[in-house]
Enzyme design. Structure first.
Site, PDB file in Angstrom:
ATOM      1  N   GLY A  11       0.835  -1.215   0.000  1.00  0.00           N
ATOM      2  CA  GLY A  11       0.000   0.000   0.000  1.00  0.00           C
ATOM      3  C   GLY A  11       0.856   1.245   0.000  1.00  0.00           C
ATOM      4  O   GLY A  11       1.787   1.373   0.781  1.00  0.00           O
ATOM      5  N   ARG A  72       1.189  -5.634  -5.036  1.00  0.00           N
ATOM      6  CA  ARG A  72       1.244  -6.562  -3.894  1.00  0.00           C
ATOM      7  C   ARG A  72       1.772  -7.911  -4.363  1.00  0.00           C
ATOM      8  O   ARG A  72       1.396  -8.963  -3.855  1.00  0.00           O
ATOM      9  CB  ARG A  72      -0.136  -6.674  -3.244  1.00  0.00           C
ATOM     10  CG  ARG A  72      -0.596  -5.363  -2.580  1.00  0.00           C
ATOM     11  CD  ARG A  72      -1.686  -5.598  -1.559  1.00  0.00           C
ATOM     12  NE  ARG A  72      -2.238  -4.353  -1.034  1.00  0.00           N
ATOM     13  CZ  ARG A  72      -1.750  -3.721   0.034  1.00  0.00           C
ATOM     14  NH1 ARG A  72      -0.701  -4.190   0.656  1.00  0.00           N
ATOM     15  NH2 ARG A  72      -2.324  -2.612   0.461  1.00  0.00           N
ATOM     16  N   ASP A 103       4.961  -4.597   6.175  1.00  0.00           N
ATOM     17  CA  ASP A 103       5.465  -5.901   6.628  1.00  0.00           C
ATOM     18  C   ASP A 103       5.543  -6.931   5.510  1.00  0.00           C
ATOM     19  O   ASP A 103       6.429  -7.787   5.523  1.00  0.00           O
ATOM     20  CB  ASP A 103       4.685  -6.421   7.845  1.00  0.00           C
ATOM     21  CG  ASP A 103       3.189  -6.382   7.658  1.00  0.00           C
ATOM     22  OD1 ASP A 103       2.737  -5.856   6.620  1.00  0.00           O
ATOM     23  OD2 ASP A 103       2.475  -6.876   8.543  1.00  0.00           O
ATOM     24  N   THR A 125       4.332   2.510   5.788  1.00  0.00           N
ATOM     25  CA  THR A 125       2.924   2.101   5.749  1.00  0.00           C
ATOM     26  C   THR A 125       2.118   3.069   6.596  1.00  0.00           C
ATOM     27  O   THR A 125       2.557   3.437   7.693  1.00  0.00           O
ATOM     28  CB  THR A 125       2.699   0.665   6.280  1.00  0.00           C
ATOM     29  OG1 THR A 125       1.285   0.478   6.520  1.00  0.00           O
ATOM     30  CG2 THR A 125       3.424   0.369   7.587  1.00  0.00           C
ATOM     31  N   ILE A 126       0.960   3.464   6.093  1.00  0.00           N
ATOM     32  CA  ILE A 126       0.123   4.344   6.912  1.00  0.00           C
ATOM     33  C   ILE A 126      -0.246   3.662   8.220  1.00  0.00           C
ATOM     34  O   ILE A 126      -0.534   4.319   9.202  1.00  0.00           O
ATOM     35  CB  ILE A 126      -1.161   4.800   6.161  1.00  0.00           C
ATOM     36  CG1 ILE A 126      -2.063   3.618   5.809  1.00  0.00           C
ATOM     37  CG2 ILE A 126      -0.821   5.617   4.934  1.00  0.00           C
ATOM     38  CD1 ILE A 126      -3.466   4.035   5.338  1.00  0.00           C
ATOM     39  N   ASP A 127      -0.232   2.325   8.229  1.00  0.00           N
ATOM     40  CA  ASP A 127      -0.668   1.576   9.418  1.00  0.00           C
ATOM     41  C   ASP A 127       0.274   1.745  10.611  1.00  0.00           C
ATOM     42  O   ASP A 127      -0.113   1.475  11.750  1.00  0.00           O
ATOM     43  CB  ASP A 127      -0.789   0.081   9.098  1.00  0.00           C
ATOM     44  CG  ASP A 127      -1.740  -0.191   7.939  1.00  0.00           C
ATOM     45  OD1 ASP A 127      -2.556   0.686   7.627  1.00  0.00           O
ATOM     46  OD2 ASP A 127      -1.650  -1.285   7.350  1.00  0.00           O
ATOM     47  N   ASP A 129       2.696  -0.034  11.684  1.00  0.00           N
ATOM     48  CA  ASP A 129       2.733  -1.246  12.518  1.00  0.00           C
ATOM     49  C   ASP A 129       3.962  -2.127  12.295  1.00  0.00           C
ATOM     50  O   ASP A 129       3.916  -3.327  12.561  1.00  0.00           O
ATOM     51  CB  ASP A 129       1.458  -2.076  12.283  1.00  0.00           C
ATOM     52  CG  ASP A 129       1.315  -2.513  10.833  1.00  0.00           C
ATOM     53  OD1 ASP A 129       2.100  -2.061   9.979  1.00  0.00           O
ATOM     54  OD2 ASP A 129       0.406  -3.318  10.553  1.00  0.00           O
ATOM     55  N   GLY A 170      -5.985   0.761   8.789  1.00  0.00           N
ATOM     56  CA  GLY A 170      -4.962   0.424   9.779  1.00  0.00           C
ATOM     57  C   GLY A 170      -4.731  -1.055   9.965  1.00  0.00           C
ATOM     58  O   GLY A 170      -3.991  -1.467  10.847  1.00  0.00           O
ATOM     59  N   ARG A 171      -5.433  -1.866   9.140  1.00  0.00           N
ATOM     60  CA  ARG A 171      -5.312  -3.334   9.265  1.00  0.00           C
ATOM     61  C   ARG A 171      -5.582  -3.819  10.682  1.00  0.00           C
ATOM     62  O   ARG A 171      -6.598  -3.491  11.234  1.00  0.00           O
ATOM     63  CB  ARG A 171      -3.928  -3.791   8.809  1.00  0.00           C
ATOM     64  CG  ARG A 171      -3.832  -3.827   7.305  1.00  0.00           C
ATOM     65  CD  ARG A 171      -3.606  -5.234   6.800  1.00  0.00           C
ATOM     66  NE  ARG A 171      -3.148  -5.151   5.447  1.00  0.00           N
ATOM     67  CZ  ARG A 171      -3.943  -5.298   4.376  1.00  0.00           C
ATOM     68  NH1 ARG A 171      -5.219  -5.552   4.508  1.00  0.00           N
ATOM     69  NH2 ARG A 171      -3.436  -5.185   3.161  1.00  0.00           N
ATOM     70  N   GLU A 222     -10.799  -0.160  10.935  1.00  0.00           N
ATOM     71  CA  GLU A 222     -11.348  -1.177  10.021  1.00  0.00           C
ATOM     72  C   GLU A 222     -11.091  -2.606  10.498  1.00  0.00           C
ATOM     73  O   GLU A 222     -11.827  -3.519  10.142  1.00  0.00           O
ATOM     74  CB  GLU A 222     -10.733  -1.009   8.629  1.00  0.00           C
ATOM     75  CG  GLU A 222      -9.216  -1.227   8.611  1.00  0.00           C
ATOM     76  CD  GLU A 222      -8.600  -1.188   7.219  1.00  0.00           C
ATOM     77  OE1 GLU A 222      -9.313  -0.980   6.231  1.00  0.00           O
ATOM     78  OE2 GLU A 222      -7.365  -1.377   7.133  1.00  0.00           O
ATOM     79  N   ARG A 263     -24.949   8.395  10.294  1.00  0.00           N
ATOM     80  CA  ARG A 263     -24.239   8.559   9.035  1.00  0.00           C
ATOM     81  C   ARG A 263     -22.998   7.676   9.154  1.00  0.00           C
ATOM     82  O   ARG A 263     -22.324   7.714  10.184  1.00  0.00           O
ATOM     83  CB  ARG A 263     -23.778  10.000   8.846  1.00  0.00           C
ATOM     84  CG  ARG A 263     -24.879  10.964   8.468  1.00  0.00           C
ATOM     85  CD  ARG A 263     -24.335  12.368   8.386  1.00  0.00           C
ATOM     86  NE  ARG A 263     -25.281  13.253   7.715  1.00  0.00           N
ATOM     87  CZ  ARG A 263     -25.087  14.541   7.528  1.00  0.00           C
ATOM     88  NH1 ARG A 263     -23.974  15.118   7.975  1.00  0.00           N
ATOM     89  NH2 ARG A 263     -25.970  15.273   6.900  1.00  0.00           N
ATOM     90  N   GLN A 271      -6.857   8.553   2.946  1.00  0.00           N
ATOM     91  CA  GLN A 271      -5.799   8.421   3.965  1.00  0.00           C
ATOM     92  C   GLN A 271      -4.434   8.129   3.369  1.00  0.00           C
ATOM     93  O   GLN A 271      -3.414   8.283   4.017  1.00  0.00           O
ATOM     94  CB  GLN A 271      -6.158   7.274   4.931  1.00  0.00           C
ATOM     95  CG  GLN A 271      -7.372   7.566   5.755  1.00  0.00           C
ATOM     96  CD  GLN A 271      -8.010   6.292   6.279  1.00  0.00           C
ATOM     97  OE1 GLN A 271      -7.677   5.822   7.357  1.00  0.00           O
ATOM     98  NE2 GLN A 271      -8.943   5.731   5.539  1.00  0.00           N
ATOM     99  N   ARG A 272      -4.423   7.659   2.146  1.00  0.00           N
ATOM    100  CA  ARG A 272      -3.145   7.302   1.541  1.00  0.00           C
ATOM    101  C   ARG A 272      -2.572   8.454   0.719  1.00  0.00           C
ATOM    102  O   ARG A 272      -1.481   8.332   0.159  1.00  0.00           O
ATOM    103  CB  ARG A 272      -3.338   6.059   0.675  1.00  0.00           C
ATOM    104  CG  ARG A 272      -3.817   4.859   1.467  1.00  0.00           C
ATOM    105  CD  ARG A 272      -2.859   3.707   1.429  1.00  0.00           C
ATOM    106  NE  ARG A 272      -2.862   3.075   0.148  1.00  0.00           N
ATOM    107  CZ  ARG A 272      -3.332   1.864  -0.107  1.00  0.00           C
ATOM    108  NH1 ARG A 272      -3.854   1.143   0.864  1.00  0.00           N
ATOM    109  NH2 ARG A 272      -3.265   1.356  -1.288  1.00  0.00           N
TER     110      ARG A 272
HETATM  111  O1  F6P Z   1      -1.608  -1.470   4.637  1.00  0.00           O
HETATM  112  C1  F6P Z   1      -2.047  -0.239   4.201  1.00  0.00           C
HETATM  113  C2  F6P Z   1      -3.501  -0.263   3.898  1.00  0.00           C
HETATM  114  O2  F6P Z   1      -3.913   1.027   3.492  1.00  0.00           O
HETATM  115  C3  F6P Z   1      -4.403  -0.766   5.033  1.00  0.00           C
HETATM  116  O3  F6P Z   1      -4.626   0.222   5.995  1.00  0.00           O
HETATM  117  C4  F6P Z   1      -5.627  -1.211   4.267  1.00  0.00           C
HETATM  118  O4  F6P Z   1      -6.355  -2.202   4.965  1.00  0.00           O
HETATM  119  C5  F6P Z   1      -5.039  -1.767   3.020  1.00  0.00           C
HETATM  120  O5  F6P Z   1      -3.785  -1.146   2.829  1.00  0.00           O
HETATM  121  C6  F6P Z   1      -5.882  -1.588   1.788  1.00  0.00           C
HETATM  122  O6  F6P Z   1      -5.228  -2.249   0.773  1.00  0.00           O
HETATM  123  P1  F6P Z   1      -5.575  -2.164  -0.774  1.00  0.00           P
HETATM  124  O7  F6P Z   1      -4.809  -1.012  -1.329  1.00  0.00           O
HETATM  125  O8  F6P Z   1      -5.020  -3.431  -1.314  1.00  0.00           O
HETATM  126  O9  F6P Z   1      -7.044  -2.018  -0.892  1.00  0.00           O
END
Ligand code: F6P
Length: 343
Positions: A11, A72, A103, A125-127, A129, A170-171, A222, A263, A271-272
């Site tokens: 991502g 990926r 990761d 990674t935005i996560d 982690d 955020g996985r 999420e 809502r 977010q990305r």
């Molecule tokens: O790992 C980064 C991330 O943005 C997660 O927060 C999210 O669950 C995932 O990638 C979404 O992945 P994709 O781009 O494959 O939809």
């Protein structure tokens, strides 16, 4: 002259291009050639690369995404994938490789390093982690993107007296969600590190309403597990499930028990993106430079890490397979400031 290659996998996030620019400048200063591999590990299998120079990276740092493209792709899931990578590295006379990613990408980098390939990793990674680093490229911008988006919606929620549940990426962890919740002073936050107490959530929102709150704001990560919600079985090449949608399940449950209507806003890919924050830029530049410093010192098989403010290195083999979740101390702060409602 050394020939170094760089790729970006998994991502994307803001800050990657600033890393690439910094690596290009530092490589050039060392008298080295930097080659950018297209589309993550895919480009190394397809032999798809082109040179990155101080000149052609001049105007990229502030742009989100990755100018190299990403994928990926998991070379270990492709028959003959690793041999193909070795052969393309040799063919292009590449002496070392920088892998930028989360990761999954760093896991591949670690496995390749274990086979003797000269690899260095940068956590991105935005996560946020990745084990062993306090910071991953992309995190601060992602949090700020959430804050800006939520700030833009709250006045409408208040005007219409509509409660809102916002779902944040955020996985398996709640780094972005908890940080955003503190920043926007959410009425309640739900993250994977803390099992949901539905009764407490409802009681807390009820109390807010009784106090005169026009519209309550709940943030959910999420990756939370809800006993009444099941996810699809579709996974990517690294076994990651698509997570999006849990906020709807959450809203339906609360509505069921209270009659309140919500809502639901899934923030998604906003977010990305976004211009990297100043903090992001600084960290990205420093990590990009540091990766080249490691290569110059012949320090291979390491990930660049930020620990207690300083840059450090950590063996890639010690990174993969481990997760970095939100610590109890950070949750306690959010608790003190009301993000988990009132006891
Ligand atoms: O790992 C980064 C991330 O943005 C997660 O927060 C999210 O669950 C995932 O990638 C979404 O992945 P994709 O781009 O494959 O939809």
């Amino acid at each position: 002259m050394e020939r170094v290659a760089v790729l970006t996998g998994g991502g994307d996030s803001s800050g990657i291009n600033a890393v690439l620019r910094a690596a290009a400048v530092s490589a050039d200063e060392a008298g080295w050639t930097l080659l950018g591999i297209k589309n993550g590990w895919r480009g190394l299998l397809d032999d798809d690369l082109s040179e990155l120079t101080p000149k052609n990276t001049e105007d990229i740092s502030h742009l989100s995404g990755t100018i190299l493209g990403t994928s990926r792709t998991n070379p270990f899931k492709i028959e003959g994938g690793v041999a193909q990578i070795e052969s393309n590295l040799k063919k292009n006379r590449i002496s070392s490789l920088i892998a930028i990613g989360g990761d999954d990408t760093l896991g591949v980098a670690g496995r390749l390093a274990a086979t003797g390939l000269p690899v260095v990793g940068i956590p991105q990674t935005i996560d946020n982690d990745i084990f062993g680093t306090d910071y991953c490229v992309g995190f601060d911008t992602a949090v700020n993107q959430c804050v800006h988006a939520i700030d833009a919606m709250v006045p409408s929620n208040n005007s219409h007296q509509k409660d809102m549940i916002v779902e944040i990426m955020g996985r398996d962890n709640g780094w972005i969600t908890l940080s955003a919740a503190l920043a926007v002073q959410a009425d309640y936050v739900v993250i994977p590190e803390r099992p949901l107490e539905l009764d407490r959530l409802i009681a807390s929102l009820r109390e807010r309403k009784e106090e005169g709150r026009r519209a309550c704001l709940v943030l959910v990560a999420e990756g939370i597990e809800l006993p009444w919600h099941s996810r699809g079985e579709v996974v990517d090449a690294f076994g990651n499930k698509a997570l999006e949608g849990v906020a709807h399940a959450m809203a339906a449950k609360v509505t069921d028990q209270t009659d309140w209507q919500f809502r639901v806003q899934i923030l998604g890919f906003v977010q990305r993106g976004g211009r990297p924050t100043a903090l992001e830029m600084k960290n990205s530049i420093e990590m990009g430079q540091y990766a080249i410093e490691l290569l110059k010192a012949g320090e291979l098989g390491y990930m660049v890490a930020r620990r207690e403010g300083r840059l450090a290195r950590l063996a890639l083999k010690d990174v993969s397979g481990k997760k970095c979740v939100v610590p109890d101390a950070a949750i306690a702060i959010a608790e003190r400031y009301g993000c988990f409602g009132k006891r």
